[in-house]
Each structure stands twice: as structure tokens, then as C-alpha cells.
Scaffold this active site. Structure first.
Site, mmCIF file in Angstrom:
data_model
loop_
_atom_site.group_PDB
_atom_site.id
_atom_site.type_symbol
_atom_site.label_atom_id
_atom_site.label_comp_id
_atom_site.label_asym_id
_atom_site.label_seq_id
_atom_site.Cartn_x
_atom_site.Cartn_y
_atom_site.Cartn_z
ATOM 1 N N SER A 95 0.834 -1.205 0.000
ATOM 2 C CA SER A 95 0.000 0.000 0.000
ATOM 3 C C SER A 95 0.871 1.258 0.000
ATOM 4 O O SER A 95 1.661 1.462 -0.909
ATOM 5 C CB SER A 95 -0.967 -0.037 1.184
ATOM 6 O OG SER A 95 -1.900 1.002 1.116
ATOM 7 N N ASP A 232 -2.863 6.094 -3.813
ATOM 8 C CA ASP A 232 -1.716 5.472 -3.172
ATOM 9 C C ASP A 232 -1.151 4.391 -4.090
ATOM 10 O O ASP A 232 -1.600 4.232 -5.230
ATOM 11 C CB ASP A 232 -2.105 4.909 -1.803
ATOM 12 C CG ASP A 232 -3.106 3.762 -1.901
ATOM 13 O OD1 ASP A 232 -3.808 3.664 -2.929
ATOM 14 O OD2 ASP A 232 -3.181 2.957 -0.953
ATOM 15 N N ASP A 234 -1.263 1.047 -4.329
ATOM 16 C CA ASP A 234 -2.072 -0.052 -4.881
ATOM 17 C C ASP A 234 -3.468 0.407 -5.281
ATOM 18 O O ASP A 234 -4.294 -0.403 -5.682
ATOM 19 C CB ASP A 234 -2.141 -1.225 -3.912
ATOM 20 C CG ASP A 234 -3.012 -0.955 -2.693
ATOM 21 O OD1 ASP A 234 -2.900 0.147 -2.135
ATOM 22 O OD2 ASP A 234 -3.778 -1.843 -2.282
ATOM 23 N N ASP A 236 -6.223 1.727 -3.751
ATOM 24 C CA ASP A 236 -7.504 1.574 -3.055
ATOM 25 C C ASP A 236 -7.819 2.821 -2.230
ATOM 26 O O ASP A 236 -8.804 2.852 -1.495
ATOM 27 C CB ASP A 236 -7.549 0.312 -2.198
ATOM 28 C CG ASP A 236 -6.536 0.303 -1.063
ATOM 29 O OD1 ASP A 236 -5.701 1.234 -0.974
ATOM 30 O OD2 ASP A 236 -6.581 -0.644 -0.248
#
Length: 465
Positions: A95, A232, A234, A236
């Protein structure tokens, strides 16, 4: 710190995420949870992700299941593809944390794992399933899952939703850097790509540093932008800035997105802006602990009582969860019960354009409550928890630490320690569950006051911790 399995899956230093450790967690996941006979595997753009993804797929095929390689793609795109197929999924990502760390996020055929699933996986680590007698197969899907994810929003919002807007796209090393360009273009906007990086950049949309904020403002001025968007690592979590480069907080994006979709029931963590309670269009508000599993659990409880409930969830980081089929500008938008970045980017921008306003004006019309958040890094969770326990158990210690804020009117222990004072100011302190970070959230009646509270209390925390 050693790799830890928690609300956001497994995270740890790359050097400690060995193939054996990764395989053990995958085997435990497969032993403890349903998978539909196959597992989709995605990854972010960290240098370590390809090797970890290979270890994940080897463990899946070793268990006799099909490993479906979805490649580099946004986490919500991976979840969407797996849920449509009735399969489990694993995303290789850390993340927003630095590139020397990485991790795994786990999805069941129905969506994200719950806290109950987490407990079952941890229990299965002691006795994971044995290797199958015959190895499973591998499949590669190419760009199809990412294209389907873009098509979901292009179809629901339509080609005129952002017509005439000039939108900057801070690409950095986000797995959604191409998807963002594609979707805003499909909705009629002019996309301006900015700062694409082949080196991984850990962007935390909930705690954007001053240098990046200045950079955003500079891009908006230099390129005459109507808005600027990013995510961010990744994808999400969204990041959205108005035409001046001022970031719209994730929980404000959540409130605007809920309004745009006609939601009636809101599930959101205790850290989210309290303005949502002053917005009359929402009938019910459920406050949860921080983390998407807690938000999803609250949404599922709402839907169990009323399957037709127009329920949504969002977090202060901006990740948005849709629990009902909403009517978007160009057609229906089916549920997606996992943190998503594109919906809370597109819905507020489309809402503003449809109303003939810019994004800043849309935000300015909301109830006047303002938040700020940041974190101290390098603070081990054990140290943070001991400090919070000291404050929690001693009113005099709290009065000394929060000197100058006046009497407490509310102490909320839902997640960490959140205090409201007679002035209306709010301070919320919380250690990370899976990284050496200590979070500080503030809320006040003006942006300047929220920022001042944040700066002063981060300084106090830095001195103590």
C-alpha cells in the site's frame, strides 16, 4: 519489525517476507477460507512484488488450485475480477508504506476477509494444508481486469460527466496511473499526466507531506488545472485536489460521493469527519473501528436487516465501499464491497460539474468541520500502546498532555484514544496495527485550527515517543 498479519493483511520488511513465510500464509489462507477453486493474483509496482507474486502463485498451484495471474493492476480491479468469477484473490502490495516493505492482501470470493477470517488464517498457520498430489494450473489474464475496472466507471458516468475539465493526473508509481488517464478521458475531460516515476514512491493519501502539497499547488497553477487526482501505491485510496491544489480530505470525498449516489446509510470509522452527522440527507450513521473489515462488517449488518438498504462505507483515507446498486449519471453502478479509489475521485468531480460549480465551491458548502492527519514513523506499536494506556488511565496525565484545550467533553475508545473538548476541538491518537507508525488525527471549526492542533500535538508526541 517482524512481518505481522492484521487488518490490512500481511506486512513486513521485504528481507523478512521470505518465500517460506509467504507460502505458509498462502497455504493457511487456502486451508481456512473458501476460494472457488482458483485464486487471482495481482501486484503493485514495488521492486520486490514480482518475486513475492511468484511465491504466492507457486503456493497456490502447489495446493492443487489454479493461480490466475492478473499482473500489475489496482487492488479494487483485482477484487472486482475475482468476485465476478467467484474466486479468491491475493494482492501483493505494501500500500502506502516505503519500498523496503511489502505485503499481501487477501480476498474471498465474496470480498475482503473479515476479522473472523483473519483469526482462522492465523490458526491455520500452525497446521497448514499439505501440498496436493498434483500441481494446479496457471493462467494469465493480461490487461482484461484493469480494462473491466475502467469500463465499470466509463459506462456508469458516461462521456459527458467531466466534459470541459482539465484534470491533472499525478501518476508517480501508482498501479492506477494509466487507468486514471483512461477513465477521465472517457468521461470527457482532458487528462494531463504528471510525474510518472519508475522508482516506487510511497504516497500516503491520508498524510501528504508539505513538499508534495506545494508540488500539487504548483502543478495546478502551471497547467491551469480544474482538479488534480492521484492514488496510493495499490490504488484503493484516492487523492483529489481542487484547482488551487488544496487536497480534499478522503472523508469529505466520501461524504460527497455518498450524496452523489443517493446513499441513505453511512458506515465509517470513528476517525472520519463528523460533518456527516450534520448532513440531513443521510438517515443513519454507524461509526466503526478503523479498517475496511470493520466498515464492511457494519455494512453487512445493515444489509442483513434490510437487503434493499442504500448503504455505503468510506474511510478517512478516502477508500469507498458501495453496498447497493446506485444510479450513476449514465446508468446503474453495481455494488463493490471493497475499498475503491476511482469512485470517490469521479463522483465528486461529476457532481460539481453537473451543478455548475468547481470542486472548491462544492466542498465549501458542506458543514464547517475540518480535519488534519499525519503520523510519526519509527514508533513501535508496543511503545505507542504503552503511552496510550498511560493517558487512558489517568485524567491528570491527559490534562497535562492536552494542556490548553480546556475540559474534556467526550472520551471515545472505539479505536485508540479520541477526545473532544468543550471548544469542539478533537484529538485522536492511534498506533498502527502493522507498521511502526503512530497516527494523530485532529478536527476543528477551521482548517487553520485543525492544522495547528496537528502540528502542536505531533511535536508533543515526537518529544515523548
Amino acid at each position: 519489525m517482524a512481518p505481522k498479519f492484521g487488518t490490512s493483511g500481511l506486512r513486513g520488511l521485504v528481507t523478512e517476507l521470505t518465500p517460506d513465510l509467504v507460502s505458509a500464509h498462502i497455504r493457511a489462507f487456502l486451508a481456512a477460507c473458501p476460494n472457488g477453486g482458483a485464486v487471482h493474483v495481482g501486484q503493485d509496482l514495488r521492486p520486490s512484488s514480482p518475486a513475492i507474486a511468484e511465491a504466492v502463485m507457486s503456493a497456490i498451484t502447489g495446493a492443487g488450485l489454479t493461480a490466475i495471474d492478473d499482473g500489475v493492476l489496482p487492488t479494487p480491479a483485482l477484487a472486482l475480477a475475482a468476485m465476478r468469477a467467484g474466486h479468491a484473490a491475493v494482492m501483493v502490495t505494501g500500500s502506502h508504506i516505503p519500498a523496503d516493505r511489502n505485503g499481501l492482501k487477501f480476498y474471498l470470493p465474496g470480498g475482503e476477509i473479515s476479522k473472523t477470517d483473519e483469526t482462522a488464517i492465523l490458526a491455520a498457520l500452525d497446521s497448514p494444508a499439505p501440498d496436493a498430489g498434483q500441481a494446479g494450473a496457471r493462467q494469465k489474464t493480461g490487461s482484461v481486469p484493469a480494462q473491466d475496472y475502467v469500463a465499470r466507471y466509463a459506462g456508469a458516468f458516461g462521456p459527458g460527466a467531466l466534459e470541459g475539465l482539465r484534470i491533472g493526473v499525478y501518476q508517480h508509481s501508482s498501479v492506477a496511473r494509466d487507468a486514471m488517464i483512461e477513465v477521465v478521458t472517457a468521461l470527457g475531460a482532458e487528462a494531463v499526466p504528471l510525474a510518472r516515476s519508475e522508482t516506487f514512491i510511497p504516497v500516503d493519501t491520508e498524510a501528504v507531506d508539505p513538499k508534495t502539497r506545494d508540488q500539487l499547488a504548483g502543478w495546478c497553477a502551471d497547467h491551469n488545472l480544474d482538479a488534480l487526482i492521484s492514488t496510493d501505491g495499490d490504488a484503493d485510496r484516492p487523492m483529489v485536489a481542487d484547482a488551487t491544489g488544496r487536497i480534499v480530505p478522503g472523508d469529505v470525498l466520501g461524504a460527497l460521493t455518498a450524496r452523489a449516489l443517493g446513499a441513505q446509510v453511512i458506515c465509517t470509522p470513528v476517525s472520519s469527519n463528523t460533518m456527516i452527522g450534520e448532513m440531513p440527507e443521510f438517515g443513519t450513521l454507524h461509526r466503526t473501528r478503523i479498517g475496511s473489515p470493520f466498515v464492511i462488517a457494519a455494512m453487512e449488518a445493515v444489509l442483513a436487516d434490510d437487503p434493499a438498504a442504500k448503504v455505503v462505507g468510506y474511510e478517512a483515507n478516502g477508500g469507498f465501499l458501495l453496498g447497493f446498486t446506485a444510479e450513476a449519471p449514465a446508468g446503474p453502478l453495481p455494488p463493490l464491497m471493497t475499498r475503491d479509489c476511482l469512485l470517490p475521485i469521479l463522483a465528486p468531480l461529476a457532481l460539481a460539474r453537473a451543478g455548475g460549480k468547481d470542486l472548491a465551491a462544492l466542498v465549501a458548502a458542506l458543514p464547517p468541520r475540518f480535519t488534519a492527519a499525519d503520523r510519526l514513523t519509527g514508533v513501535e506499536p508496543e511503545t505507542a500502546r504503552a503511552f496510550l494506556a498511560e493517558l487512558d488511565g489517568d485524567a491528570a496525565a491527559r490534562a497535562a498532555f492536552f494542556d490548553g484545550l480546556g475540559p474534556e467533553t467526550e472520551v471515545d475508545r472505539t479505536d485508540g484514544l479520541r477526545l473532544r473538548f468543550a471548544s469542539g476541538d478533537v484529538i485522536h491518537l492511534r498506533p498502527s496495527g502493522n507498521a511502526p507508525e503512530f497516527r494523530c488525527y485532529t478536527e476543528a471549526a477551521s482548517p487553520a485550527r485543525a492544522e495547528d492542533l496537528l502540528a502542536s500535538h505531533l511535536g508533543k508526541l515526537r518529544a515523548r515517543l
